[in-house]
Design a protein around this motif. Structure first.
Motif, PDB file in Angstrom:
ATOM      1  N   SER A 104      33.426 -65.198  26.110  1.00 13.28           N
ATOM      2  CA  SER A 104      33.466 -65.690  24.733  1.00 13.28           C
ATOM      3  C   SER A 104      34.809 -65.475  24.050  1.00 13.28           C
ATOM      4  N   GLY A 105      35.641 -64.570  24.536  1.00 15.85           N
ATOM      5  CA  GLY A 105      36.944 -64.336  23.932  1.00 15.85           C
ATOM      6  C   GLY A 105      36.897 -63.496  22.675  1.00 15.85           C
ATOM      7  N   GLY A 106      35.846 -62.733  22.455  1.00 15.14           N
ATOM      8  CA  GLY A 106      35.717 -61.899  21.262  1.00 15.14           C
ATOM      9  C   GLY A 106      36.637 -60.693  21.328  1.00 15.14           C
ATOM     10  N   ASN A 107      37.066 -60.248  20.148  1.00 12.46           N
ATOM     11  CA  ASN A 107      37.891 -59.048  20.036  1.00 12.46           C
ATOM     12  C   ASN A 107      37.066 -57.935  19.431  1.00 12.46           C
ATOM     13  N   GLU A 108      37.215 -56.746  19.990  1.00 12.79           N
ATOM     14  CA  GLU A 108      36.526 -55.601  19.389  1.00 12.79           C
ATOM     15  C   GLU A 108      37.158 -55.329  18.036  1.00 12.79           C
ATOM     16  N   SER A 109      36.312 -55.308  17.027  1.00 13.22           N
ATOM     17  CA  SER A 109      36.774 -55.148  15.657  1.00 13.22           C
ATOM     18  C   SER A 109      35.868 -54.175  14.921  1.00 13.22           C
ATOM     19  N   HIS A 110      36.237 -53.879  13.684  1.00 12.08           N
ATOM     20  CA  HIS A 110      35.447 -52.972  12.860  1.00 12.08           C
ATOM     21  C   HIS A 110      35.266 -53.579  11.476  1.00 12.08           C
ATOM     22  N   LEU A 111      34.105 -53.345  10.903  1.00 12.45           N
ATOM     23  CA  LEU A 111      33.795 -53.752   9.547  1.00 12.45           C
ATOM     24  C   LEU A 111      33.525 -52.487   8.754  1.00 12.45           C
ATOM     25  N   PHE A 112      34.196 -52.351   7.632  1.00 15.58           N
ATOM     26  CA  PHE A 112      34.022 -51.197   6.748  1.00 15.58           C
ATOM     27  C   PHE A 112      33.515 -51.725   5.416  1.00 15.58           C
ATOM     28  N   PHE A 113      32.635 -50.970   4.761  1.00 17.61           N
ATOM     29  CA  PHE A 113      32.229 -51.370   3.421  1.00 17.61           C
ATOM     30  C   PHE A 113      31.959 -50.154   2.563  1.00 17.61           C
ATOM     31  N   ASN A 148      53.996 -55.767   7.115  1.00 21.89           N
ATOM     32  CA  ASN A 148      54.799 -55.231   8.216  1.00 21.89           C
ATOM     33  C   ASN A 148      54.190 -55.458   9.593  1.00 21.89           C
ATOM     34  N   LEU A 149      53.197 -56.336   9.674  1.00 23.41           N
ATOM     35  CA  LEU A 149      52.524 -56.566  10.960  1.00 23.41           C
ATOM     36  C   LEU A 149      53.343 -57.444  11.889  1.00 23.41           C
ATOM     37  N   GLU A 150      53.252 -57.131  13.168  1.00 21.15           N
ATOM     38  CA  GLU A 150      53.889 -57.968  14.179  1.00 21.15           C
ATOM     39  C   GLU A 150      52.842 -58.782  14.941  1.00 21.15           C
ATOM     40  N   THR A 151      51.586 -58.708  14.526  1.00 19.65           N
ATOM     41  CA  THR A 151      50.515 -59.451  15.189  1.00 19.65           C
ATOM     42  C   THR A 151      49.957 -60.502  14.238  1.00 19.65           C
ATOM     43  N   ASN A 152      49.067 -61.320  14.755  1.00 21.50           N
ATOM     44  CA  ASN A 152      48.414 -62.350  13.952  1.00 21.50           C
ATOM     45  C   ASN A 152      46.999 -61.912  13.577  1.00 21.50           C
ATOM     46  N   ASN A 153      46.795 -60.611  13.420  1.00 19.38           N
ATOM     47  CA  ASN A 153      45.482 -60.056  13.099  1.00 19.38           C
ATOM     48  C   ASN A 153      45.569 -59.135  11.889  1.00 19.38           C
ATOM     49  N   PRO A 154      45.792 -59.684  10.703  1.00 18.94           N
ATOM     50  CA  PRO A 154      45.905 -58.828   9.530  1.00 18.94           C
ATOM     51  C   PRO A 154      44.570 -58.180   9.180  1.00 18.94           C
ATOM     52  N   ILE A 155      44.645 -57.085   8.462  1.00 21.26           N
ATOM     53  CA  ILE A 155      43.447 -56.488   7.885  1.00 21.26           C
ATOM     54  C   ILE A 155      43.008 -57.432   6.772  1.00 21.26           C
ATOM     55  N   LYS A 156      41.722 -57.730   6.722  1.00 18.92           N
ATOM     56  CA  LYS A 156      41.191 -58.633   5.699  1.00 18.92           C
ATOM     57  C   LYS A 156      40.200 -57.881   4.829  1.00 18.92           C
ATOM     58  N   ALA A 216      38.947 -55.378  10.472  1.00 17.13           N
ATOM     59  CA  ALA A 216      40.197 -55.150  11.190  1.00 17.13           C
ATOM     60  C   ALA A 216      39.908 -55.076  12.684  1.00 17.13           C
ATOM     61  N   VAL A 217      40.886 -55.464  13.490  1.00 20.87           N
ATOM     62  CA  VAL A 217      40.753 -55.305  14.926  1.00 20.87           C
ATOM     63  C   VAL A 217      40.762 -53.812  15.256  1.00 20.87           C
ATOM     64  N   GLU A 218      40.212 -53.485  16.411  1.00 19.85           N
ATOM     65  CA  GLU A 218      40.051 -52.083  16.808  1.00 19.85           C
ATOM     66  C   GLU A 218      41.363 -51.297  16.735  1.00 19.85           C
ATOM     67  N   GLU A 219      42.442 -51.944  17.062  1.00 19.69           N
ATOM     68  CA  GLU A 219      43.760 -51.297  17.056  1.00 19.69           C
ATOM     69  C   GLU A 219      44.105 -50.686  15.697  1.00 19.69           C
ATOM     70  N   PHE A 220      43.551 -51.261  14.604  1.00 19.90           N
ATOM     71  CA  PHE A 220      43.881 -50.800  13.261  1.00 19.90           C
ATOM     72  C   PHE A 220      42.806 -49.917  12.637  1.00 19.90           C
ATOM     73  N   GLN A 221      41.835 -49.463  13.401  1.00 15.90           N
ATOM     74  CA  GLN A 221      40.751 -48.656  12.851  1.00 15.90           C
ATOM     75  C   GLN A 221      41.291 -47.412  12.133  1.00 15.90           C
ATOM     76  N   ASN A 222      42.144 -46.662  12.778  1.00 19.60           N
ATOM     77  CA  ASN A 222      42.690 -45.445  12.160  1.00 19.60           C
ATOM     78  C   ASN A 222      43.536 -45.758  10.932  1.00 19.60           C
ATOM     79  N   ASP A 223      44.224 -46.897  10.962  1.00 20.78           N
ATOM     80  CA  ASP A 223      45.020 -47.302   9.801  1.00 20.78           C
ATOM     81  C   ASP A 223      44.120 -47.593   8.601  1.00 20.78           C
ATOM     82  N   VAL A 224      42.996 -48.266   8.846  1.00 20.87           N
ATOM     83  CA  VAL A 224      42.067 -48.562   7.754  1.00 20.87           C
ATOM     84  C   VAL A 224      41.505 -47.261   7.186  1.00 20.87           C
TER      85      VAL A 224
END
Length: 101
Positions: A53-62, A83-91, A8-16
């Motif tokens: 490079s255009g990278g986005n700060e993201s998080h990987l959980f396992f 319910n997302l308004e962005t093009n960055n879903p949690i995967k 997930a992108v950093e914005e969704f860390q707390n949601d995850v």
């Protein structure tokens, strides 16, 4: 036992973190990662800093956990992504574990 990996992108860390809690997955690990998307070269050259490079700060959980808990997590992620308004879903993906100690 299976391995679930969630990105997930950093914005969704707390949601995850909330989704893991709601799914009763109590043991997991996380890493900070940079997510990248290939963007057309026209957009790269119009950038103020085209060498970036255009990278986005993201998080990987396992987590190594039970299949039932993973099914609950997937249902929660699907609801969240609807319910997302962005093009960055949690995967998320699931991998079988053949052997473990």
């Amino acid at each position: 036992m299976k391995l679930v990996i969630v990105t997930a992108v950093e914005e969704f860390q707390n949601d995850v973190l909330k989704l893991f809690k709601e799914a009763n997955i109590e043991s997991f690990s996380s890493y900070d990662i940079n997510g990248h998307k290939n963007i057309p070269s026209v957009l790269k050259t119009s950038s103020w800093f085209p060498s970036e490079s255009g990278g986005n700060e993201s998080h990987l959980f396992f987590s190594f956990t039970d299949e039932n808990l993973i099914e609950n997590l997937f249902k929660l992620i699907e609801l969240f992504n609807e319910n997302l308004e962005t093009n960055n879903p949690i995967k998320a993906i699931v991998l079988p574990i053949e052997k473990h100690i």
